[in-house]
Design a protein around this motif. Structure first.
Motif, PDB file in Angstrom:
ATOM      1  N   TYR A   1     -21.078  -4.578  -1.171  1.00  0.00           N
ATOM      2  CA  TYR A   1     -21.309  -5.130  -2.514  1.00  0.00           C
ATOM      3  C   TYR A   1     -22.750  -5.602  -2.665  1.00  0.00           C
ATOM      4  O   TYR A   1     -23.199  -5.875  -3.771  1.00  0.00           O
TER       5      TYR A   1
ATOM      6  N   CYS B   1       0.812  -1.216   0.000  1.00  0.00           N
ATOM      7  CA  CYS B   1       0.000   0.000   0.000  1.00  0.00           C
ATOM      8  C   CYS B   1       0.848   1.270   0.000  1.00  0.00           C
ATOM      9  O   CYS B   1       0.326   2.373  -0.089  1.00  0.00           O
TER      10      CYS B   1
ATOM     11  N   ARG C   1       0.497  -7.520   5.155  1.00  0.00           N
ATOM     12  CA  ARG C   1       0.198  -6.124   5.490  1.00  0.00           C
ATOM     13  C   ARG C   1       0.145  -5.872   6.998  1.00  0.00           C
ATOM     14  O   ARG C   1      -0.341  -4.831   7.428  1.00  0.00           O
TER      15      ARG C   1
ATOM     16  N   LYS D   1     -13.208  -1.325   9.276  1.00  0.00           N
ATOM     17  CA  LYS D   1     -13.172  -2.311   8.202  1.00  0.00           C
ATOM     18  C   LYS D   1     -12.325  -3.507   8.627  1.00  0.00           C
ATOM     19  O   LYS D   1     -11.215  -3.288   9.121  1.00  0.00           O
TER      20      LYS D   1
ATOM     21  N   SER E   1      -7.020   4.423   2.204  1.00  0.00           N
ATOM     22  CA  SER E   1      -7.141   3.076   2.771  1.00  0.00           C
ATOM     23  C   SER E   1      -5.784   2.420   3.001  1.00  0.00           C
ATOM     24  O   SER E   1      -5.706   1.235   3.288  1.00  0.00           O
TER      25      SER E   1
HETATM   26  C1  PBG Z   1      -6.772  -1.295  -0.652  1.00  0.00           C
HETATM   27  C2  PBG Z   1      -8.051  -1.892  -0.227  1.00  0.00           C
HETATM   28  C3  PBG Z   1      -8.355  -3.210   0.141  1.00  0.00           C
HETATM   29  C4  PBG Z   1      -9.715  -3.261   0.354  1.00  0.00           C
HETATM   30  C5  PBG Z   1     -10.218  -1.984   0.146  1.00  0.00           C
HETATM   31  N1  PBG Z   1      -9.164  -1.139  -0.188  1.00  0.00           N
HETATM   32  C6  PBG Z   1      -7.491  -4.413   0.196  1.00  0.00           C
HETATM   33  C7  PBG Z   1      -6.423  -4.539   1.167  1.00  0.00           C
HETATM   34  O1  PBG Z   1      -6.176  -3.672   2.001  1.00  0.00           O
HETATM   35  O2  PBG Z   1      -5.743  -5.559   1.059  1.00  0.00           O
HETATM   36  C8  PBG Z   1     -10.504  -4.484   0.704  1.00  0.00           C
HETATM   37  C9  PBG Z   1     -11.953  -4.413   0.383  1.00  0.00           C
HETATM   38  C10 PBG Z   1     -12.675  -5.697   0.412  1.00  0.00           C
HETATM   39  O3  PBG Z   1     -12.141  -6.761   0.783  1.00  0.00           O
HETATM   40  O4  PBG Z   1     -13.848  -5.674   0.024  1.00  0.00           O
HETATM   41  N2  PBG Z   1      -5.842  -1.099   0.312  1.00  0.00           N
END
Ligand code: PBG
Length: 333
Positions: free
Chosen positions: A321, A135, A225, A256, A171
């Protein structure tokens, strides 16, 4: 008439559940498509609608199909989308994430042309655009370069703002990114553009299907991550993250994933008056879809119950979704 002193010996909670009208009267939480954000995956090409196998019902769409998508969302009462891009090429510094003709920038323009009132949220992160899938930038040591990534994240935010995005959603989970983005947006004439910070974003296995959809699995050898996303074991730390983002001028905060983190949503709700979003992520969606396809769950009932639970926990805004189907089902109720 005799009045028994035993009459109040137990509580008749069922009195207020006796009819649909009565239940409607005492209902504490409501679902409204006006509070849904629908995520969209955008890809290069024309006439492309490429199904995402681990997310039944979701597809990667080319930019030319977005006007029709905007019309469908408007008809359903969904007024906000969150964009993710699949670039043509990736590199070490994620160039397509902040290119003025990047895939998401094109998508923002197409959606705002099609429906100027649609609220377009731009996700700010480098992972979809870097060849290593992290990221932020990587140092030669393989570590993620927190401070070195901030200017690129801020640049991404400005390029999304210039394309016409209405809300910037970082994010990436680098420390200081909200403040860096705020400063550069302000310096670029976007003082009034709000930031929705993915404040408490956990290092979750529930992002698996998304990483397939966005082709953003961190490259082997470069690690996972967990050095920047939160430890699923922690809730007090989520409040530190939220406080830090608020101090850096976030306008909205997010938790999240959602479903395995309802306690975090509740704790954050009680710690701030800012609007709170919860992201019902790809893995949560995939689980429900898979069980429904097997006939093991009543999809409609489970989705509406799930979304209600996330609202009840304290979220104002639902990123999901399921948004389109839920909006249809709510209309039929
Ligand atoms: C990007 C990001 C991610 C998601 C949203 N923005 C993936 C991650 O951090 O690996 C995940 C969204 C989802 O699983 O619906 N950083």
């Amino acid at each position: 008439m005799t009045v028994s002193t035993r009459a109040a010996a137990f509580t008749r909670t069922r009195r207020t559940r006796a009819s649909a009208a009565m239940r409607g009267l005492v209902r504490e939480t409501h679902l409204d498509p006006a509070q849904f954000i629908y995520p969209l995956f955008v890809t290069h090409g024309r006439g492309v609608r490429e199904p995402i196998s681990s997310m039944p019902g979701q597809s990667r769409l080319s930019v030319d199909l977005l006007a029709a998508e905007a019309r469908e969302l408007r008809d359903l009462g969904i007024r906000a989308v969150l964009l993710f891009g699949i670039p043509e090429a990736k590199d070490a510094v994620g160039s397509e994430g902040y290119a003025s003709d990047g895939i998401v920038q094109q998508a923002v323009r197409a959606l705002k042309d099609a429906d100027p009132e649609l609220l377009v949220v731009g996700d700010v992160c480098l992972c979809e655009y870097t060849d290593h899938g992290h990221c932020g930038l990587l140092l030669p040591s393989g570590e993620v370069d927190n401070d070195g990534s901030l200017p690129l994240l801020a640049r991404t935010a400005v390029s999304l703002a210039e394309a016409g995005a209405d809300l910037i959603a970082p994010s990436d989970m680098m420390d200081g990114r909200v403040g860096a983005i705020r400063e550069v947006l302000d310096g670029s004439g976007f003082e009034t553009l709000p930031i929705m910070a993915y404040s408490a974003k956990y290092a979750s296995a529930f992002y698996g299907p998304f990483r397939e959809a966005a082709d953003s699995v961190p490259r082997q050898g470069a690690g996972d991550r967990r050095g920047y996303q939160m430890d699923p074991a922690n809730v007090r730390e989520a409040l530190r993250e939220v406080a830090a983002d608020i101090a850096e001028q976030a306008d909205m905060v997010m938790v999240k994933p959602a479903l395995a983190y309802l306690d975090v949503i509740r704790a954050v709700r009680e710690s701030t008056h800012l609007p709170l979003a919860a992201y019902n992520v790809s893995g949560e969606y995939a689980m429900v879809k898979a069980a429904a396809q097997q006939g093991w769950l009543d999809e409609r009932a489970v989705v509406l119950e799930t979304l209600m639970a996330i609202r009840r926990a304290g979220a104002d805004i639902l990123i999901t979704y399921h948004a389109k189907e839920a909006a249809r089902w709510l209309r039929e109720q």
